[in-house]
Design a protein around this motif. Structure first.
Motif, PDB file in Angstrom:
ATOM      1  N   GLU A  99       6.534  16.758  15.076  1.00 58.46           N
ATOM      2  CA  GLU A  99       6.213  18.180  15.078  1.00 58.46           C
ATOM      3  C   GLU A  99       4.795  18.383  14.535  1.00 58.46           C
ATOM      4  O   GLU A  99       4.350  17.640  13.653  1.00 58.46           O
ATOM      5  CB  GLU A  99       7.207  18.953  14.208  1.00 58.46           C
ATOM      6  CG  GLU A  99       8.638  18.932  14.720  1.00 58.46           C
ATOM      7  CD  GLU A  99       8.785  19.640  16.058  1.00 58.46           C
ATOM      8  OE1 GLU A  99       8.082  20.653  16.270  1.00 58.46           O
ATOM      9  OE2 GLU A  99       9.580  19.175  16.895  1.00 58.46           O
ATOM     10  N   PRO A 100       4.066  19.381  15.025  1.00 60.62           N
ATOM     11  CA  PRO A 100       2.766  19.686  14.429  1.00 60.62           C
ATOM     12  C   PRO A 100       2.932  20.022  12.946  1.00 60.62           C
ATOM     13  O   PRO A 100       3.885  20.700  12.554  1.00 60.62           O
ATOM     14  CB  PRO A 100       2.284  20.901  15.228  1.00 60.62           C
ATOM     15  CG  PRO A 100       3.063  20.861  16.508  1.00 60.62           C
ATOM     16  CD  PRO A 100       4.397  20.275  16.157  1.00 60.62           C
ATOM     17  N   GLY A 101       2.011  19.527  12.139  1.00 61.49           N
ATOM     18  CA  GLY A 101       2.090  19.834  10.718  1.00 61.49           C
ATOM     19  C   GLY A 101       1.679  18.656   9.852  1.00 61.49           C
ATOM     20  O   GLY A 101       1.116  17.664  10.330  1.00 61.49           O
ATOM     21  N   LEU A 102       1.973  18.743   8.571  1.00 63.29           N
ATOM     22  CA  LEU A 102       1.630  17.697   7.626  1.00 63.29           C
ATOM     23  C   LEU A 102       2.498  16.465   7.833  1.00 63.29           C
ATOM     24  O   LEU A 102       3.662  16.576   8.224  1.00 63.29           O
ATOM     25  CB  LEU A 102       1.798  18.205   6.191  1.00 63.29           C
ATOM     26  CG  LEU A 102       0.859  19.327   5.740  1.00 63.29           C
ATOM     27  CD1 LEU A 102       1.252  19.812   4.351  1.00 63.29           C
ATOM     28  CD2 LEU A 102      -0.594  18.883   5.763  1.00 63.29           C
ATOM     29  N   LEU A 103       1.922  15.306   7.567  1.00 63.42           N
ATOM     30  CA  LEU A 103       2.685  14.060   7.683  1.00 63.42           C
ATOM     31  C   LEU A 103       2.060  12.994   6.809  1.00 63.42           C
ATOM     32  O   LEU A 103       0.902  13.097   6.394  1.00 63.42           O
ATOM     33  CB  LEU A 103       2.743  13.567   9.126  1.00 63.42           C
ATOM     34  CG  LEU A 103       1.449  12.960   9.709  1.00 63.42           C
ATOM     35  CD1 LEU A 103       1.794  11.885  10.729  1.00 63.42           C
ATOM     36  CD2 LEU A 103       0.582  14.054  10.344  1.00 63.42           C
ATOM     37  N   TYR A 104       2.879  11.978   6.517  1.00 63.30           N
ATOM     38  CA  TYR A 104       2.386  10.741   5.924  1.00 63.30           C
ATOM     39  C   TYR A 104       2.066   9.764   7.044  1.00 63.30           C
ATOM     40  O   TYR A 104       2.741   9.739   8.078  1.00 63.30           O
ATOM     41  CB  TYR A 104       3.446  10.085   5.037  1.00 63.30           C
ATOM     42  CG  TYR A 104       3.848  10.860   3.814  1.00 63.30           C
ATOM     43  CD1 TYR A 104       2.987  10.995   2.718  1.00 63.30           C
ATOM     44  CD2 TYR A 104       5.117  11.428   3.722  1.00 63.30           C
ATOM     45  CE1 TYR A 104       3.371  11.685   1.580  1.00 63.30           C
ATOM     46  CE2 TYR A 104       5.518  12.117   2.586  1.00 63.30           C
ATOM     47  CZ  TYR A 104       4.637  12.246   1.521  1.00 63.30           C
ATOM     48  OH  TYR A 104       5.029  12.926   0.397  1.00 63.30           O
ATOM     49  N   VAL A 105       1.060   8.925   6.823  1.00 58.09           N
ATOM     50  CA  VAL A 105       0.785   7.762   7.670  1.00 58.09           C
ATOM     51  C   VAL A 105       0.896   6.545   6.771  1.00 58.09           C
ATOM     52  O   VAL A 105       0.331   6.524   5.668  1.00 58.09           O
ATOM     53  CB  VAL A 105      -0.617   7.836   8.307  1.00 58.09           C
ATOM     54  CG1 VAL A 105      -0.843   6.632   9.220  1.00 58.09           C
ATOM     55  CG2 VAL A 105      -0.802   9.145   9.064  1.00 58.09           C
ATOM     56  N   MET A 106       1.633   5.540   7.230  1.00 55.33           N
ATOM     57  CA  MET A 106       1.932   4.392   6.373  1.00 55.33           C
ATOM     58  C   MET A 106       1.803   3.099   7.171  1.00 55.33           C
ATOM     59  O   MET A 106       2.294   3.012   8.302  1.00 55.33           O
ATOM     60  CB  MET A 106       3.364   4.531   5.854  1.00 55.33           C
ATOM     61  CG  MET A 106       3.770   3.515   4.828  1.00 55.33           C
ATOM     62  SD  MET A 106       3.352   4.053   3.164  1.00 55.33           S
ATOM     63  CE  MET A 106       4.055   2.679   2.251  1.00 55.33           C
ATOM     64  N   ASN A 107       1.154   2.102   6.594  1.00 53.17           N
ATOM     65  CA  ASN A 107       1.142   0.777   7.188  1.00 53.17           C
ATOM     66  C   ASN A 107       2.455   0.067   6.876  1.00 53.17           C
ATOM     67  O   ASN A 107       3.027   0.252   5.794  1.00 53.17           O
ATOM     68  CB  ASN A 107      -0.022  -0.052   6.653  1.00 53.17           C
ATOM     69  CG  ASN A 107      -1.361   0.429   7.165  1.00 53.17           C
ATOM     70  OD1 ASN A 107      -1.441   1.332   7.991  1.00 53.17           O
ATOM     71  ND2 ASN A 107      -2.430  -0.156   6.657  1.00 53.17           N
ATOM     72  N   ALA A 108       2.914  -0.770   7.799  1.00 52.05           N
ATOM     73  CA  ALA A 108       4.236  -1.393   7.649  1.00 52.05           C
ATOM     74  C   ALA A 108       4.218  -2.681   6.844  1.00 52.05           C
ATOM     75  O   ALA A 108       5.277  -3.215   6.531  1.00 52.05           O
ATOM     76  CB  ALA A 108       4.832  -1.675   9.029  1.00 52.05           C
ATOM     77  N   ASP A 109       3.031  -3.194   6.506  1.00 56.54           N
ATOM     78  CA  ASP A 109       2.962  -4.507   5.859  1.00 56.54           C
ATOM     79  C   ASP A 109       2.545  -4.418   4.399  1.00 56.54           C
ATOM     80  O   ASP A 109       1.950  -5.345   3.855  1.00 56.54           O
ATOM     81  CB  ASP A 109       2.013  -5.431   6.625  1.00 56.54           C
ATOM     82  CG  ASP A 109       0.591  -4.891   6.704  1.00 56.54           C
ATOM     83  OD1 ASP A 109       0.371  -3.717   6.341  1.00 56.54           O
ATOM     84  OD2 ASP A 109      -0.304  -5.647   7.134  1.00 56.54           O
ATOM     85  N   LEU A 110       2.846  -3.301   3.756  1.00 57.03           N
ATOM     86  CA  LEU A 110       2.484  -3.137   2.356  1.00 57.03           C
ATOM     87  C   LEU A 110       3.488  -2.219   1.672  1.00 57.03           C
ATOM     88  O   LEU A 110       4.215  -1.460   2.306  1.00 57.03           O
ATOM     89  CB  LEU A 110       1.068  -2.567   2.231  1.00 57.03           C
ATOM     90  CG  LEU A 110       0.793  -1.261   2.986  1.00 57.03           C
ATOM     91  CD1 LEU A 110       1.178  -0.035   2.171  1.00 57.03           C
ATOM     92  CD2 LEU A 110      -0.651  -1.190   3.399  1.00 57.03           C
ATOM     93  N   PHE A 111       3.501  -2.309   0.356  1.00 57.79           N
ATOM     94  CA  PHE A 111       4.349  -1.434  -0.448  1.00 57.79           C
ATOM     95  C   PHE A 111       3.902  -1.561  -1.896  1.00 57.79           C
ATOM     96  O   PHE A 111       2.946  -2.278  -2.203  1.00 57.79           O
ATOM     97  CB  PHE A 111       5.833  -1.787  -0.283  1.00 57.79           C
ATOM     98  CG  PHE A 111       6.178  -3.214  -0.589  1.00 57.79           C
ATOM     99  CD1 PHE A 111       6.657  -3.583  -1.833  1.00 57.79           C
ATOM    100  CD2 PHE A 111       6.024  -4.205   0.383  1.00 57.79           C
ATOM    101  CE1 PHE A 111       6.973  -4.901  -2.114  1.00 57.79           C
ATOM    102  CE2 PHE A 111       6.347  -5.532   0.105  1.00 57.79           C
ATOM    103  CZ  PHE A 111       6.815  -5.875  -1.147  1.00 57.79           C
ATOM    104  N   TRP A 112       4.557  -0.849  -2.772  1.00 54.60           N
ATOM    105  CA  TRP A 112       4.200  -0.936  -4.191  1.00 54.60           C
ATOM    106  C   TRP A 112       5.466  -0.915  -5.033  1.00 54.60           C
ATOM    107  O   TRP A 112       6.518  -0.472  -4.599  1.00 54.60           O
ATOM    108  CB  TRP A 112       3.267   0.200  -4.603  1.00 54.60           C
ATOM    109  CG  TRP A 112       3.704   1.545  -4.119  1.00 54.60           C
ATOM    110  CD1 TRP A 112       4.596   2.396  -4.719  1.00 54.60           C
ATOM    111  CD2 TRP A 112       3.263   2.206  -2.917  1.00 54.60           C
ATOM    112  NE1 TRP A 112       4.751   3.544  -3.965  1.00 54.60           N
ATOM    113  CE2 TRP A 112       3.937   3.449  -2.861  1.00 54.60           C
ATOM    114  CE3 TRP A 112       2.363   1.865  -1.899  1.00 54.60           C
ATOM    115  CZ2 TRP A 112       3.749   4.348  -1.815  1.00 54.60           C
ATOM    116  CZ3 TRP A 112       2.183   2.761  -0.868  1.00 54.60           C
ATOM    117  CH2 TRP A 112       2.860   3.988  -0.825  1.00 54.60           C
ATOM    118  N   ILE A 113       5.324  -1.422  -6.227  1.00 54.13           N
ATOM    119  CA  ILE A 113       6.433  -1.452  -7.176  1.00 54.13           C
ATOM    120  C   ILE A 113       5.914  -0.960  -8.522  1.00 54.13           C
ATOM    121  O   ILE A 113       4.701  -0.875  -8.743  1.00 54.13           O
ATOM    122  CB  ILE A 113       7.024  -2.872  -7.318  1.00 54.13           C
ATOM    123  CG1 ILE A 113       5.946  -3.870  -7.763  1.00 54.13           C
ATOM    124  CG2 ILE A 113       7.649  -3.326  -6.010  1.00 54.13           C
ATOM    125  CD1 ILE A 113       6.462  -5.279  -7.960  1.00 54.13           C
TER     126      ILE A 113
END
Length: 243
Positions: A99-113
């Motif tokens: 849908e038009p609007g705000l969103l997150y964009v995220m890479n699939a090969d990273l994360f944080w703890i």
């Protein structure tokens, strides 16, 4: 502000992960017993995302089957089987499913703890930080000393006012791009329909003073090579991921 949709960039060939990715897609490579992409999906779900578009290419059928079973949000497949679209083109194509609007964009090969229990998550903080009146994109960033698996490159320098610019040797407050963005989909209304790199939009935003960054809490992990796998698992063993 709760953002409920996201685009996850997962269509790369994973060439630096060979020979592992000769027989399986990079997003499904297990890290401490879990597919890599699940870590990214989990941080999105923890932030309130209920629908994500995910692009697929390498071993696409296996990635799609895995995503269909993911329980915490609706997954829409952005199919790049026929033609890889690079980071920017892949994002632009995936946006058409949302849908038009705000969103997150995220890479699939990273994360944080190591986020602080009881506090807002890094993505929730990034959503609150984003101001569409003054920003094209808000990027999650991390100091180099709080990374594992990274190649050592300093991507940006973070000014006192929160603006990002390309890092130059000797610059103050260098940071690494942590692979997560908040933006409004309208930013890509003029995007090319063919493959292009997301850096084009980063540099355009920098030129206009509209690329901003927020330093994340915790420790950031990226898994881009086979050598990065044991490094990531050692950090996870010391500081477990909340699941």
């Amino acid at each position: 502000m709760t953002i409920t949709q996201a685009m996850v960039l997962a269509a790369g060939l994973g060439t630096r992960m060979r020979p592992i990715t000769d027989t399986m897609p990079k997003p499904l490579v297990p890290v401490a017993g879990r597919p890599m992409i699940d870590y990214a999906l989990d941080v999105l779900a923890d932030a309130g995302v209920t629908c994500a578009a995910v692009n697929v290419h390498h071993f696409a059928d296996r990635v799609e089957a895995h995503l269909q079973a993911y329980p915490r949000m609706e997954i829409l497949i952005s199919d790049e089987r026929a033609h890889l679209m690079n980071s920017g083109g892949g994002l632009a194509k995936g946006l058409r499913l949302l849908e038009p609007g705000l969103l997150y964009v995220m890479n699939a090969d990273l994360f944080w703890i190591g986020e602080i229990p009881g506090r807002k998550t890094n993505l929730q903080r990034l959503a609150e930080f984003f101001d569409p009146a003054t920003m094209d994109m808000a990027l999650l960033c991390v100091p180099l000393e709080r990374t594992t698996g990274h190649n050592g490159k300093k991507d940006f320098q973070l000014d006192p006012d929160g603006r990002l610019s390309r890092y130059r040797e000797g610059g103050d407050n260098p940071v690494v791009y942590a692979g997560a963005i908040v933006m409004h989909s309208s930013l890509f209304d003029d995007a090319p329909e063919d493959a292009f790199n997301l850096n084009i939009y980063f540099d355009r935003a920098i030129a206009n003073g509209r690329l901003h960054g927020l330093v994340m809490e915790g420790h950031w992990i990226t898994v881009g090579t086979p050598e990065a796998l044991p490094q990531a698992e050692a950090v996870i063993a010391r500081l477990p991921v909340e699941v």
